[in-house]
Design a protein around this motif. Sequence first.
Motif: not given
Length: 470
Positions: A180-189, A247-249, A253-259, A298-306
């Motif tokens: 719980a302490i070392f969850n996936k969001a911890l390093p980024w936050e 973090i935005a990228v 990938k991990e929290m698409p609704v918040k993004f 789209s470019i910022l999220a995945g380096n491509s307009p596609d």
Amino acid sequence: MFDLLAASEPAQLLPARSQMAFTLMFHIILVPLGVALPALMLLAEHRGLKRRDQAALTLARRWSHVAGVTFAVGAVSGTVLSFEMGLLWPGLTGKYGDVFGLPFAIEGIAFFLEAILVAIYIYGWKRLRPWTHFKLGLPIPFVALVGAFSIISANSWMNTPAGFTLGPDGWPTDIDPIAAIFNKALPWEFLHFVCAAYMAAGFTVASVYAVGWLRGRRDRYHRLGFLIPFTVAAIFTPVQMVVGDLIAVWLFKEMPVKFAAMEVVTNSGTHQPEIFFGRYDAATNTVSGGISIPNLNSILAGNSPDTYVQGLDAVPLADRPSNVNVVHWAFDIMVGIGTLLMLFVIWFAWHWWRKRDIPSSKPFLWIAASAGVLTYIAIEAGWIVTEVGRQPWIVYGFERTSSAVTGADGIWLSFAVVVVLYLVMAAGAITVLRAMARRWRRADIGEYGDAAVPYGPRPEVEASTEKAPS
């Protein structure tokens, strides 16, 4: 943060969220100073001892006194927050306390240890050998980071829950507090907040001396008072820009609704535009106004307009963030201020590289004087993105905020009491800090006032020889 659309929600939800928002936004003003100011005062002290620089020693000593005041106020505001977690959100602490409660215990230990070390550091200025005093202060920044780590861990767990499974009765089982302490969001936050804390503390302290420069006080004391904290903030600013982009990228990938709420992506698909500001209409799932740059999201999220980006249309209305406009505007404000500060740092670096001096133009000094306030606005905006962007979940995907709120009445009253208490604390802290600043300016013992001899006893004030009337 203030959900005005929750007519069907519990009556306690709006006042509880409002009270929590107010106390958190107040407390977050003090946290960067508690995390980063000890490092700044130690840098100044090290310079003072290494180069026999009295101005640097004076700065270190005075900054330590400011750290003591802000730490004391932060202790009170942080304690209130701890009580609020249990009193306002019993559905969270009662149900999931065994999962994410360990970081709060760690934070308590770190808090008391930091309080002891800060007290020894301040008390020891005139009672310890110079390098002994410096070495005793070295643990303070690291203990402060431990405290920040523990709180960020609890918050990041609410965004990416881990370390448990839900049993048939809906309660957590197979609890693993370490996971719980070392969850996936911890390093980024954690990285994001540490950079923000050092930027806020550095720019804020430097802004005080920038104001002095604007008023004509351009001696060595003010020069060092600006350069030491500003340099630290300038180092962390480009790091923060890189961390923020990563973090935005990761959120994409991990929290698409918040993004989707942050970037106000209405309809899923490729070739998504980047929209700055604008107004989102939840009823029609459309955006009006703002500035739109085709394909950039789209470019910022995945380096491509596609790159395919999930929009808010893929999420039921009840599961979208409670106020998309608040999340999106807060995100744009945070990114906008970060970009402005990055350009400001480049200006400073270019001038320093060419002339080895601080730019003396009024535009530079006015921006420098405002940088601390701007950084704090960005920090407040970032926490809004983190907290409101997670709604309607208090534990993302597992527990709704509405089901975790207390059923007790009188929350508006407790909110009013907390506002009064915090305003009194703020007034007291400002009064004390201003009194300290006035005393330092009036001090006339030696070249740099009451700290001309930081190590050693202060000269005794001579007793008045005036005779009492007979």
